[in-house]
Structure formats: C-alpha cells, structure tokens
Design a protein around this motif. Structure first.
Motif, short mmCIF file in Angstrom:
data_model
loop_
_atom_site.label_atom_id
_atom_site.label_comp_id
_atom_site.label_asym_id
_atom_site.label_seq_id
_atom_site.Cartn_x
_atom_site.Cartn_y
_atom_site.Cartn_z
N THR A 8 2.71 83.29 64.15
CA THR A 8 2.48 82.70 62.93
C THR A 8 1.71 81.40 62.88
O THR A 8 0.80 81.55 61.92
CB THR A 8 3.72 81.93 62.51
N LYS A 12 -1.88 83.17 62.27
CA LYS A 12 -2.15 83.71 61.03
C LYS A 12 -2.10 82.76 59.97
O LYS A 12 -3.13 82.74 59.23
CB LYS A 12 -0.72 84.31 60.54
N GLN A 13 -1.53 81.39 60.25
CA GLN A 13 -1.70 80.41 59.30
C GLN A 13 -3.10 79.79 59.25
O GLN A 13 -3.57 79.15 58.44
CB GLN A 13 -0.57 79.23 59.46
N THR A 53 6.40 79.84 56.23
CA THR A 53 6.51 80.88 57.04
C THR A 53 7.30 82.00 56.62
O THR A 53 7.41 82.98 57.26
CB THR A 53 7.61 80.33 58.36
N GLN A 102 5.80 87.59 56.66
CA GLN A 102 6.40 88.65 57.08
C GLN A 102 5.85 89.98 56.83
O GLN A 102 5.53 90.22 55.63
CB GLN A 102 7.96 88.89 56.48
#
Ligand code: GLU
Length: 292
Positions: A74, A77-78, A146, A150
């Motif tokens: 995550t 990706k962030q 977050t 998905q």
C-alpha cells in the motif's frame, strides 16, 4: 442510439488508467489525453458543465519512478500516486490551458462521501467550480487513504459496491453534482450479451431501459488491463447509482475518445442506460449502507 440523442447540461466523464497510458511503457498517452481534453473543451464551449474523473495516478507515478511490477505494498502504491497525481494534473492543466479552459483538482476519499459535512462541502465546491466555468478533475486521494486501492476481484457476480474503483466513484460524483449524464470510457464498445472476446456471436446492447437481473447476468469481467481496476461489474454498479439518481449513463470505447464524446452524434456507438430516477434512492443512505 440515434433515437435517444438528447441535450445534456451536466456531464461526468470517467477515463481509466489503461486508456491514459501506453501499455508498453506505462507512460502517459499524450495523444489520447489531448483528444480527451479537446473534446471536453468543446462540450464546455457548448455550455455544458463537464467533470472529468481521471484515473492514472498510480500508473503514471510508477512509470515516473521506473517501477516495472504492479506495486503490491500500500505504501508504495500511495507513493506512486503522490508522484503520478501531480504529473497527471500538470499535463491536464497544460492541455486545458491550450484551449483557454481551466481545470481544478478535486481528490475524494470514502470519508468525503460518508461524512455528511464533507459530502456537502464537496458538493458546494463542485457547484462553485461549475459556476466559475472550471472543469473539475477528480480522482481518489490515493496517497492518504487505504480503502481506495483495493483491486476488484474477478468474481463476476460481485456487483456490490466497492469504494476503490473510479467507475463507482464517477457515479457517486454524478449523483452528488446532479449530473444528467455519466460517460464511462472503457476498453470495450459497451455492454454485450456475452463476452465478445470469447463469443463471436455476442451482440452489443445499444439501450438498456431498465437494470434487471438479466443485465447483471451479463457482467462479465472485461478488463484485460494490468493498470486499472474496473470491469463490467463495477460499470453496472455505476449504472445503478447513476440511473437511480436520475442520470443517463453511457459506456463507450476509449479507443476513439473524440467519437465517444460526440454525444450529439446520431451514429453513436455504445450502450446507453436510461435514467430511471428512483424516489427511494438517497445518495447519503446509499453510501452509508454500502461503504460506511
Ligand atoms: N485511483 C487510481 C489511480 O488513479 C485508479 C483507480 C481505478 O482505476 O479505478 O491510479
């Protein structure tokens, strides 16, 4: 779809990462972005309010940082989104300015939609931007949230709402701003009776009068992309939100953005889902129940 040409006044347009980037390198497809922006400016020049929901933050950030694999963590990706969102906006600002139009960035999270005060603030911001003639460019605020990243699973029966794909987000935005049309630019011409890649007899459905179980049964996953998250299932979820809130929705091919945004054309190719305002549909309770 020629019988159904109508004059729209407020349009939300969604385009996905796979349409905005070159598959070979993951870098921005500037030709596509140029056609997209020019068509949007032309809609604005006709007096139509336009809002663009653009994916691509993670994909563009990944390319900028030279990351080959689709990131799993995550935090990565962030970080990609933080870099890519800025780059995307830089390109959009430049292209809109070339046609004497102004874009404004609006990043939303799940909480923006669930919290009544944030939702109202977001709505007021959109309405003010339209009043000022600005084109809002929307994405999820991937770098701080977050829920948003998905990835939709491949279960074709999974048509329940999932915050985290821009098909759903664009429908929520359409409902929030009272749009009368949502256009999902996709990697397919529209909704087919079966998966057109597997079944040569599959036929394009040009108009859906009402969403029923037979339509949801056609929701075969259609994305072969390694950069986006949407498939036909999320598009039908979007159709439910958009049509119940009183907007038409069109799925059209992103391969020819200019043709797909030529909404007054009598020869339009795509699937039109007709608005079917449901008096019981309330955006606030829908988002609270589905994603709250
Ligand atoms: N918000 C993600 C991005 O900009 C994409 C989500 C989606 O493609 O549905 O990279």
């Amino acid at each position: 779809m020629s019988d159904d040409v109508k004059q729209y006044r407020r349009v939300v347009i969604k385009i996905g990462s796979s349409s905005l980037t070159h598959p070979e390198t993951g870098r921005q497809n500037l030709g596509k972005m140029e056609h997209l922006v020019r068509s949007i400016c032309d809609l604005r020049n006709q007096g139509i309010d336009v809002c663009l929901v653009s994916s691509g933050a993670i994909a563009v950030g990944r390319a900028a940082l030279g990351i080959q694999e689709r990131p799993k963590a995550t935090s990565l990706k962030q970080a990609c989104a933080a870099v890519g969102q800025g780059r995307l906006m830089m390109t959009y600002q430049k292209l809109f300015a070339e046609y004497n139009h102004t874009a404004g960035q609006v990043l939303l999270t799940k909480n923006t939609m669930v919290n009544p005060v944030s939702r109202e603030n977001a709505r007021n911001t959109f309405l003010e931007l339209f009043r000022l003639g600005v084109i809002p460019v929307v994405n999820e605020n991937d770098s701080v949230s977050t829920y948003e990243m998905q990835f939709v699973d491949n279960d074709t029966s999974n048509v329940k709402m999932k915050f985290g794909d821009n098909d759903t987000l664009s429908a929520l935005v359409a409902a929030l701003v009272g749009a009368d049309l949502l256009i999902l630019l996709s990697d397919t011409d529209g909704l087919y009776t079966d998966d057109p890649r597997a079944n040569p007899d599959a036929e394009l459905i040009s108009v859906v009068e009402e969403l029923d179980d037979s339509i949801f049964g056609m929701a075969k996953e259609s994305t072969g992309s390694s950069v986006g998250t949407g498939g036909m299932a999320t598009k039908l979820t979007a159709a439910r939100i958009a049509t119940y809130s009183g907007a038409d929705m069109i799925i059209a091919n992103a391969a020819d953005v200019r043709a797909s945004l030529d909404i007054s054309s009598g020869n339009y190719v795509g699937t039109l889902f007709k608005a079917n305002k449901n008096p019981e549909f309330d955006l606030a309770s829908y988002v609270t129940e589905s994603i709250g």
